[in-house]
Write an enzyme that holds these catalytic residues in place. Structure first.
Site, PDB file in Angstrom:
ATOM      1  CB  CYS A   1      38.768  49.784  40.607  1.00 45.28           C
ATOM      2  SG  CYS A   1      40.503  49.806  41.089  1.00 45.28           S
TER       3      CYS A   1
ATOM      4  NE  ARG B   1      56.570  46.148  31.914  1.00 46.72           N
ATOM      5  CZ  ARG B   1      56.867  45.030  31.251  1.00 46.72           C
ATOM      6  NH1 ARG B   1      58.087  44.528  31.311  1.00 46.72           N
ATOM      7  NH2 ARG B   1      55.945  44.401  30.571  1.00 46.72           N
TER       8      ARG B   1
ATOM      9  CG  ASP C   1      46.819  41.649  33.721  1.00 49.70           C
ATOM     10  OD1 ASP C   1      47.683  40.740  33.791  1.00 49.70           O
ATOM     11  OD2 ASP C   1      47.001  42.788  34.177  1.00 49.70           O
TER      12      ASP C   1
ATOM     13  NE  ARG D   1      46.728  47.026  41.798  1.00 43.13           N
ATOM     14  CZ  ARG D   1      47.483  47.791  41.003  1.00 43.13           C
ATOM     15  NH1 ARG D   1      47.582  49.080  41.216  1.00 43.13           N
ATOM     16  NH2 ARG D   1      48.134  47.249  39.995  1.00 43.13           N
TER      17      ARG D   1
ATOM     18  CB  CYS E   1      36.677  53.316  38.677  1.00 41.81           C
ATOM     19  SG  CYS E   1      37.659  54.807  38.475  1.00 41.81           S
TER      20      CYS E   1
ATOM     21  NE  ARG F   1      51.432  40.032  37.091  1.00 44.07           N
ATOM     22  CZ  ARG F   1      50.263  40.650  37.257  1.00 44.07           C
ATOM     23  NH1 ARG F   1      49.814  41.479  36.327  1.00 44.07           N
ATOM     24  NH2 ARG F   1      49.544  40.450  38.336  1.00 44.07           N
ATOM     25  CE1 TYR F   2      54.376  41.386  31.941  1.00 46.07           C
ATOM     26  CE2 TYR F   2      53.706  43.123  33.445  1.00 46.07           C
ATOM     27  CZ  TYR F   2      53.395  42.209  32.452  1.00 46.07           C
ATOM     28  OH  TYR F   2      52.110  42.143  31.987  1.00 46.07           O
TER      29      TYR F   2
ATOM     30  CE  LYS G   1      48.490  45.543  32.261  1.00 46.38           C
ATOM     31  NZ  LYS G   1      49.553  45.321  33.262  1.00 46.38           N
TER      32      LYS G   1
ATOM     33  CG  ASP H   1      42.102  42.854  34.754  1.00 45.80           C
ATOM     34  OD1 ASP H   1      42.491  42.380  33.674  1.00 45.80           O
ATOM     35  OD2 ASP H   1      42.636  43.835  35.301  1.00 45.80           O
TER      36      ASP H   1
ATOM     37  CB  CYS I   1      40.733  56.945  43.636  1.00 45.56           C
ATOM     38  SG  CYS I   1      41.745  55.458  43.587  1.00 45.56           S
TER      39      CYS I   1
HETATM   40  C1  LIG Z   1      50.484  46.095  33.739  1.00 45.17           C
HETATM   41  C2  LIG Z   1      51.573  45.875  34.674  1.00 45.17           C
HETATM   42  C3  LIG Z   1      52.835  46.450  34.461  1.00 45.17           C
HETATM   43  C4  LIG Z   1      53.127  47.349  33.290  1.00 45.17           C
HETATM   44  O1  LIG Z   1      53.047  46.659  32.094  1.00 45.17           O
HETATM   45  P1  LIG Z   1      53.343  47.410  30.733  1.00 45.17           P
HETATM   46  O2  LIG Z   1      52.883  46.443  29.717  1.00 45.17           O
HETATM   47  O3  LIG Z   1      54.814  47.682  30.683  1.00 45.17           O
HETATM   48  O4  LIG Z   1      52.568  48.688  30.726  1.00 45.17           O
HETATM   49  C5  LIG Z   1      53.824  46.177  35.361  1.00 45.17           C
HETATM   50  N1  LIG Z   1      53.610  45.360  36.431  1.00 45.17           N
HETATM   51  C6  LIG Z   1      52.419  44.803  36.655  1.00 45.17           C
HETATM   52  C7  LIG Z   1      52.255  43.920  37.859  1.00 45.17           C
HETATM   53  C8  LIG Z   1      51.358  45.031  35.785  1.00 45.17           C
HETATM   54  O5  LIG Z   1      50.164  44.500  36.026  1.00 45.17           O
HETATM   55  S1  SF4 Z   2      40.639  52.545  38.382  1.00 48.48           S
HETATM   56 FE1  SF4 Z   2      40.877  52.043  40.562  1.00 48.48          FE
HETATM   57  S2  SF4 Z   2      42.849  52.878  41.139  1.00 48.48           S
HETATM   58 FE2  SF4 Z   2      42.258  53.861  39.199  1.00 48.48          FE
HETATM   59  S3  SF4 Z   2      41.215  55.770  39.826  1.00 48.48           S
HETATM   60 FE3  SF4 Z   2      39.650  54.204  39.544  1.00 48.48          FE
HETATM   61  S4  SF4 Z   2      39.356  53.325  41.609  1.00 48.48           S
HETATM   62 FE4  SF4 Z   2      41.303  54.428  41.619  1.00 48.48          FE
END
Ligand SMILES: *Cc1c(COP(=O)(O)O)cnc(C)c1O
Ligand code: SF4
Length: 359
Positions: free
Chosen positions: A116, A100, A310, A118, A113, A96-97, A317, A273, A109
């Site tokens: 979560c 990174r 986000d 995701r 959670c 996305r960025y 973010k 989120d 996991c």
């Molecule tokens: C949160 C996130 C990151 C990391 O973001 P930082 O602000 O550098 O911690 C990188 N890629 C994605 C897709 C993210 O959601």
């Molecule tokens: S937040 Fe999501 S990915 Fe992270 S430990 Fe919990 S269930 Fe797993």
């Protein structure tokens, strides 16, 4: 400190409660109600965390035990509301960025959670394409920072992780590695001296973990974080502001101060989120900002993370502060700018009344 410290993490994991029946039996609940939720979003509570749930109740219970409100859908909140899949050039790589990427290296996991972000993927045996991911990283020299995430990367074996980290270290333009893991909080027994001595070979490597309540800071979790920090591995924490868990400035102050005491630096405080399945935890942004405003400036700046949202649609973010809070439209959406100064719509109400009508 309880005897759990000396119990092998693999055994604890194996003894997790995952079925509606086993969770219901452990906590005296109705298995049928749990089943409706676990049919869609799997559950796992390992014995270490189950013990904390039994000891401390609601704030930990809510994070671990399926609740029917997870099934409530709003047609304008999507399972992948942050559009990670659209920003995924290769299976399990989220780019996305500019500098990174995230590698979702495991969909498992030690605790699933309930909040979560995701949850569309966790526990659903989604695997990343290792060879394609490494090739993608090699071919993209702009990538300086690789984040192992998931699921939880510490669900992989030490050998498997070592092999992956070594492969990443062979890519010359990758400068820093990060591991995003909840294990120091949810199954601290996973942080073994063997794991730590393997990780320290891959410096500079940073760990971000995830604690949401001061009750999660135990002798075991303090010991796990201490092992990492003593090995020169900086540990940060991404917490989530969760309704019914930590939506109170005193709890958050205790959490953040407690984290500093175990040498963990609060990194981000996330607003939950806008994705399907986590409505039980969302609150209005104004309420979240009110809570946050009673922390920022009231305790050591070292203890206060930025308050982050986000942006839906993959904007990334962005931080919020008490001095800037835009007017919402009639459905409860606001306009926020991302790091590229592009405008995105964000649902400022816990339950937006409809899709964004701003234009
Ligand atoms: C949160 C996130 C990151 C990391 O973001 P930082 O602000 O550098 O911690 C990188 N890629 C994605 C897709 C993210 O959601
Ligand atoms: S937040 Fe999501 S990915 Fe992270 S430990 Fe919990 S269930 Fe797993």
């Amino acid at each position: 400190m309880s005897s759990f410290l000396h119990t092998k993490w693999q055994h604890l994991l194996r003894d997790s409660a995952e079925t509606p029946e086993s969770i219901a039996a452990a906590l005296n609940l109705d298995a049928g109600k749990l089943q409706k939720v676990t049919d869609r979003y799997p559950a796992r509570i390992n014995p270490y965390y189950m013990n904390l749930v039994k000891k401390y109740g609601k704030p930990l219970f809510r994070q671990a035990v399926p609740c029917e409100e997870e099934l409530e859908d709003l047609p304008w909140l999507f399972p992948d509301g942050l559009c990670e899949e659209k920003q995924s050039p290769v299976r399990g790589v989220f780019h996305r960025y500019p500098d990174r990427v995230i590698l979702a290296v495991s969909s498992e996991c030690a605790l699933f959670c309930r909040h979560c972000m995701r949850k569309r993927d966790v526990g659903k045996k989604k695997f990343f394409d290792r060879e394609a991911a490494l090739a993608y990283l090699e071919n993209h020299e702009e990538i300086k920072d690789v984040i192992l995430s998931g699921g939880d990367p510490f669900m992989l074996s030490d050998d498997c992780l070592h092999e992956l980290l070594s492969a990443l270290r062979r890519i010359p333009h990758v400068e820093t590695l990060r591991i995003h893991t909840r294990m120091p909080c949810t199954l601290p027994q996973r942080i073994t001296p063997e794991l730590v001595s393997m990780l320290r070979c891959h410096a500079p490597l940073f760990i971000n973990t995830h604690f949401n309540h001061p009750y999660e800071i135990t002798g075991e979790s303090a010991f796990a974080c201490g092992l990492l920090v003593d090995a020169g591995i900086p540990v940060g924490c991404q917490s989530v502001l969760l309704r019914g868990v930590n939506d109170n400035s005193q709890i958050l102050k205790d959490l953040f101060r407690g984290l500093l005491r175990i040498r963990v630096k609060p990194y981000y405080l996330h607003h939950p989120d806008p994705v399907a399945g986590i409505l039980p935890f969302r609150m209005d942004l104004a309420e979240g900002l009110g809570i946050y405003s009673k922390i920022l400036g009231h305790i050591s700046g070292m203890a206060v993370p930025p308050y982050m949202v986000d942006l839906p649609g993959g904007g990334g973010k962005t931080a919020l502060s008490r001095n800037c809070f835009p007017e919402a439209d009639a459905n409860g959406w606001i306009r926020l700018k991302n790091f590229e100064e592009k405008q995105y719509f964000y649902p400022a109400l816990a339950r937006p009344l409809g899709p964004a009508i701003l234009s």
